[in-house]
Design a protein around this motif. Structure first.
Motif, mmCIF file in Angstrom:
data_model
loop_
_atom_site.group_PDB
_atom_site.id
_atom_site.type_symbol
_atom_site.label_atom_id
_atom_site.label_comp_id
_atom_site.label_asym_id
_atom_site.label_seq_id
_atom_site.Cartn_x
_atom_site.Cartn_y
_atom_site.Cartn_z
ATOM 1 N N LYS A 1 44.955 24.643 8.265
ATOM 2 C CA LYS A 1 44.602 25.685 9.009
ATOM 3 C C LYS A 1 44.413 26.796 7.878
ATOM 4 C CE LYS A 1 46.894 24.583 12.969
ATOM 5 N NZ LYS A 1 48.307 24.824 13.909
ATOM 6 N N VAL A 2 43.141 27.596 7.975
ATOM 7 C CA VAL A 2 42.890 28.808 7.129
ATOM 8 C C VAL A 2 42.754 29.867 8.251
ATOM 9 C CG1 VAL A 2 41.286 29.645 5.601
ATOM 10 C CG2 VAL A 2 41.786 27.097 5.503
ATOM 11 N N MET B 1 42.910 36.107 -2.528
ATOM 12 C CA MET B 1 41.592 35.994 -3.170
ATOM 13 C C MET B 1 41.101 36.929 -3.881
ATOM 14 S SD MET B 1 40.032 32.978 -0.477
ATOM 15 C CE MET B 1 38.584 32.477 -1.459
ATOM 16 N N SER B 2 41.474 38.159 -3.567
ATOM 17 C CA SER B 2 41.076 39.442 -3.879
ATOM 18 C C SER B 2 41.911 40.571 -3.107
ATOM 19 C CB SER B 2 39.720 39.556 -3.984
ATOM 20 O OG SER B 2 39.172 39.970 -2.888
ATOM 21 N N GLU B 3 41.629 41.745 -3.829
ATOM 22 C CA GLU B 3 42.335 42.833 -3.127
ATOM 23 C C GLU B 3 42.024 43.012 -1.740
ATOM 24 O OE1 GLU B 3 44.780 44.756 -4.116
ATOM 25 O OE2 GLU B 3 45.105 43.690 -6.107
ATOM 26 N N SER B 4 40.925 42.667 -1.335
ATOM 27 C CA SER B 4 40.303 42.950 -0.171
ATOM 28 C C SER B 4 40.163 41.472 0.713
ATOM 29 C CB SER B 4 39.037 43.260 -0.177
ATOM 30 O OG SER B 4 37.955 42.601 -1.046
ATOM 31 N N CYS B 5 40.979 40.364 0.169
ATOM 32 C CA CYS B 5 40.828 39.208 1.014
ATOM 33 C C CYS B 5 42.130 38.425 0.634
ATOM 34 C CB CYS B 5 39.536 38.173 0.199
ATOM 35 S SG CYS B 5 39.565 36.748 1.338
ATOM 36 N N VAL B 6 43.042 38.426 2.184
ATOM 37 C CA VAL B 6 43.979 37.648 2.077
ATOM 38 C C VAL B 6 43.766 36.485 2.942
ATOM 39 C CG1 VAL B 6 46.680 37.735 2.608
ATOM 40 C CG2 VAL B 6 45.399 39.793 1.287
ATOM 41 N N VAL B 7 44.204 35.284 2.727
ATOM 42 C CA VAL B 7 44.200 34.214 3.540
ATOM 43 C C VAL B 7 45.488 33.546 3.747
ATOM 44 C CG1 VAL B 7 43.296 31.927 3.735
ATOM 45 C CG2 VAL B 7 41.835 33.584 2.563
ATOM 46 N N THR B 8 45.621 33.118 4.895
ATOM 47 C CA THR B 8 47.259 32.168 5.236
ATOM 48 C C THR B 8 46.582 30.695 5.384
ATOM 49 O OG1 THR B 8 47.850 33.970 6.628
ATOM 50 C CG2 THR B 8 49.067 32.052 6.868
ATOM 51 N N LEU B 9 47.228 30.089 4.890
ATOM 52 C CA LEU B 9 47.361 28.588 4.602
ATOM 53 C C LEU B 9 48.478 27.991 5.105
ATOM 54 C CD1 LEU B 9 45.940 28.311 1.045
ATOM 55 C CD2 LEU B 9 44.427 28.445 2.958
ATOM 56 N N GLN C 1 47.584 23.194 -6.138
ATOM 57 C CA GLN C 1 48.728 24.205 -5.547
ATOM 58 C C GLN C 1 48.989 23.394 -4.349
ATOM 59 O OE1 GLN C 1 50.303 26.462 -7.639
ATOM 60 N NE2 GLN C 1 49.006 25.765 -8.973
ATOM 61 N N LYS C 2 50.089 22.789 -4.194
ATOM 62 C CA LYS C 2 50.614 22.213 -2.761
ATOM 63 C C LYS C 2 51.007 23.052 -1.824
ATOM 64 C CE LYS C 2 53.798 18.470 -1.196
ATOM 65 N NZ LYS C 2 55.048 17.635 -1.820
ATOM 66 N N ILE C 3 50.274 22.883 -0.746
ATOM 67 C CA ILE C 3 50.772 23.692 0.545
ATOM 68 C C ILE C 3 51.548 22.803 1.424
ATOM 69 C CG2 ILE C 3 49.472 24.696 2.578
ATOM 70 C CD1 ILE C 3 48.353 25.601 -0.448
ATOM 71 N N ASN C 4 52.572 23.285 1.235
ATOM 72 C CA ASN C 4 54.005 22.886 2.028
ATOM 73 C C ASN C 4 54.492 23.898 2.647
ATOM 74 O OD1 ASN C 4 54.762 24.203 -0.147
ATOM 75 N ND2 ASN C 4 56.656 22.501 -0.466
ATOM 76 N N GLY C 5 54.039 23.976 4.119
ATOM 77 C CA GLY C 5 54.499 25.084 4.880
ATOM 78 C C GLY C 5 53.475 26.164 4.650
ATOM 79 N N THR C 6 53.622 27.344 5.315
ATOM 80 C CA THR C 6 52.657 28.562 5.249
ATOM 81 C C THR C 6 52.904 29.131 3.824
ATOM 82 O OG1 THR C 6 52.806 28.823 7.806
ATOM 83 C CG2 THR C 6 52.225 30.650 6.564
ATOM 84 N N ARG C 7 51.605 29.432 3.369
ATOM 85 C CA ARG C 7 51.433 30.069 2.067
ATOM 86 C C ARG C 7 50.451 31.146 2.157
ATOM 87 N NH1 ARG C 7 52.578 26.274 -2.169
ATOM 88 N NH2 ARG C 7 52.838 28.136 -3.381
ATOM 89 N N ILE C 8 50.462 32.257 1.510
ATOM 90 C CA ILE C 8 49.540 33.294 1.478
ATOM 91 C C ILE C 8 48.614 33.292 0.305
ATOM 92 C CG2 ILE C 8 49.212 35.794 1.513
ATOM 93 C CD1 ILE C 8 50.467 34.493 4.145
ATOM 94 N N LEU C 9 47.474 33.072 0.236
ATOM 95 C CA LEU C 9 46.438 32.985 -0.880
ATOM 96 C C LEU C 9 45.636 34.205 -0.947
ATOM 97 C CD1 LEU C 9 45.085 31.168 -2.912
ATOM 98 C CD2 LEU C 9 43.319 30.636 -1.256
#
Length: 110
Positions: free
Chosen positions: A17-18, A99-107, A89-97
């Motif tokens: 989930k992105v 990508m830039s100052e104006s782009c935050v993604v929850t994985l 990078q392993k995504i084990n649980g919810t992680r915050i990526l």
């Protein structure tokens, strides 16, 4: 074909989930996040500080991974830590990526 065989053949494996700005997309093994990626292009396509191919999604041995290619110059952080390039990078649980100052993604695994 029996009912059991039919049920098994139509099972769709959950994806990664992105979530970007409240919208959730499902990424599959081999998908790319970025301005010219394969997932969330509606959200990422207009953000100039996101690379064209910023992050690659993969699945190995039942676990999801995100890899930032060496070609990405922008600072990219996973849970606040700078991401090493070409190191999955392993995504084990919810992680915050970030990508830039104006782009935050929850994985999160599906």
């Amino acid at each position: 074909m029996s009912e059991e065989q039919f049920t098994n053949s139509t099972t769709i494996e959950p994806g990664l989930k992105v979530t970007i700005q409240g919208t959730t997309y499902i990424a599959r093994d081999g998908d790319v996040l970025g301005r010219e990626g394969t997932v969330a292009t509606e959200e990422l396509g207009s953000i100039n500080t996101v690379s064209r191919r910023h992050a690659v999604v993969s699945k190995r041995e039942g676990f999801w991974f995100i890899t930032i290619p060496k070609s990405v110059n922008n600072s990219t952080k996973l849970d606040g830590m700078e991401v090493e390039r070409d190191a999955p990078q392993k995504i084990n649980g919810t992680r915050i990526l970030k990508m830039s100052e104006s782009c935050v993604v929850t994985l999160s695994p599906g």
